[in-house]
Scaffold this motif. Structure first.
Motif, mmCIF file in Angstrom:
data_model
loop_
_atom_site.group_PDB
_atom_site.id
_atom_site.type_symbol
_atom_site.label_atom_id
_atom_site.label_comp_id
_atom_site.label_asym_id
_atom_site.label_seq_id
_atom_site.Cartn_x
_atom_site.Cartn_y
_atom_site.Cartn_z
ATOM 1 N N LEU A 194 -0.964 6.956 3.075
ATOM 2 C CA LEU A 194 -1.906 5.996 3.649
ATOM 3 C C LEU A 194 -2.841 6.706 4.618
ATOM 4 C CD1 LEU A 194 0.316 2.859 4.395
ATOM 5 C CD2 LEU A 194 -0.994 3.415 2.335
ATOM 6 N N HIS A 204 -7.352 -3.045 -3.900
ATOM 7 C CA HIS A 204 -6.346 -2.025 -4.201
ATOM 8 C C HIS A 204 -6.100 -1.893 -5.705
ATOM 9 C CE1 HIS A 204 -5.663 -1.784 0.037
ATOM 10 N NE2 HIS A 204 -5.241 -3.031 0.120
ATOM 11 N N ARG A 259 0.823 -1.210 0.000
ATOM 12 C CA ARG A 259 0.000 0.000 0.000
ATOM 13 C C ARG A 259 0.861 1.266 0.000
ATOM 14 N NH1 ARG A 259 -2.858 0.423 4.614
ATOM 15 N NH2 ARG A 259 -1.992 -1.372 5.712
ATOM 16 N N TYR A 291 0.045 3.896 -3.165
ATOM 17 C CA TYR A 291 -0.703 5.095 -2.791
ATOM 18 C C TYR A 291 0.246 6.230 -2.426
ATOM 19 C CZ TYR A 291 -4.702 1.905 -2.360
ATOM 20 O OH TYR A 291 -5.686 0.969 -2.605
#
Length: 282
Positions: free
Chosen positions: A205, A248, A198, A202
């Motif tokens: 977070l 995701h 992640r 991204y």
């Protein structure tokens, strides 16, 4: 020990008992549902679909099948199987278990493989026809059903265990189909689950919401276990499959997905909370 298909099915249109004759299931009102050639049963009426092809796509199911069959989540499967079989003894006649949101059937197959003492009556349900098709191709013993957690095609009070693993829990339906004293096993990602992936896909977070510790209405919490370990993926295919089998894939930007596609190796934290809730009644 024996594993058989669960048979206490309900008509998804009127809730009445379904009875099997050959490859057809029929209720007293005459609603009939044919078993597909591949062995699964479609119990999701068109009028109860929210889209033409709901649930995971064929590509997502294939990615999950490759990833799970490689054994990367085997510690989670072991914890789930232990939770299901806890309390069962050699004297238990048959343990009826539903995997609500079964995907391609990995966790039910692992449960059957882990069990040595207790006869099992298994049903796996998923809203994706591609998932149910993949499950039926890999193991003919459980009952594989296309259906919705919001309207489980299962008769009331007929299940000893309900699994909801990384899925969408519908607690009133779970309560309806469980026997008194039946157990719900729920698995949810912890705050650090796949954190390293992640962080790559991204820009930043969001703070993780804590996993709810309270029991749903009518349930009492029995215990919880956190499965946590480090997992190294050493090829692009496995990394791509991991991303493809999670939400995701669609939440990440094109730039984030490109960063993941460029990875040759990736070490991630696996963190999953497995909780057991017993149905006490309202």
């Amino acid at each position: 020990m024996s594993t058989e298909a669960f048979d206490a099915l309900a008509c998804p249109l009127d809730g009445d008992t379904l009875t099997q004759t050959g490859t057809c299931w029929r209720c007293p009102a005459g609603h009939s549902f044919d078993v597909a050639r591949q062995g699964y049963l479609h119990l999701l009426p068109v009028q109860k679909k929210r889209s033409l092809d709901p649930g995971d796509s064929k590509a997502m199911v294939a990615a999950r099948q490759r990833f799970l069959n490689a054994g990367y989540y085997q510690p989670i499967a072991q914890a789930v199987s232990t939770a299901v079989l806890q309390g069962a003894t050699a004297e238990t006649t048959t343990l009826a278990c539903l995997d609500a949101g079964c995907g391609e059937g990995y966790y039910l197959r692992e449960l059957a493989a882990a069990n040595t003492d207790t006869p099992l009556s298994l049903i796996g349900l998923d809203i994706s026809k591609w998932a149910t098709l993949a499950a039926a191709k890999q193991d003919k013993r459980p009952r594989w059903v296309v259906g919705s957690n919001a309207n489980l095609p299962v008769l009331p009070g007929t299940l000893d265990r309900v699994l909801c693993l990384f899925g969408f829990p519908v607690y009133p339906e779970f309560a309806r189909v469980l026997k008194p004293g039946g157990v719900l096993i729920q698995a949810d990602p912890g705050p650090n689950h796949l954190r390293e992936l992640r962080e790559i896909i991204y820009p930043s977070l969001k703070p993780e919401k804590p996993v709810a510790a309270e029991a749903p209405d009518g349930f009492s919490i029995v215990d919880t276990e956190t499965v946590r370990y480090s997992l190294t993926l050493d090829n692009q295919g496995a990394i791509a499959d991991l991303l493809a089998m999670t939400p995701h894939l669609y939440r990440a930007s094109a730039e984030g997905r490109s960063k993941a596609e460029a990875l040759i190796t990736l070490t991630v934290t696996v963190e999953v909370r497995v909780a057991r809730f017993v149905w006490r009644g309202l």
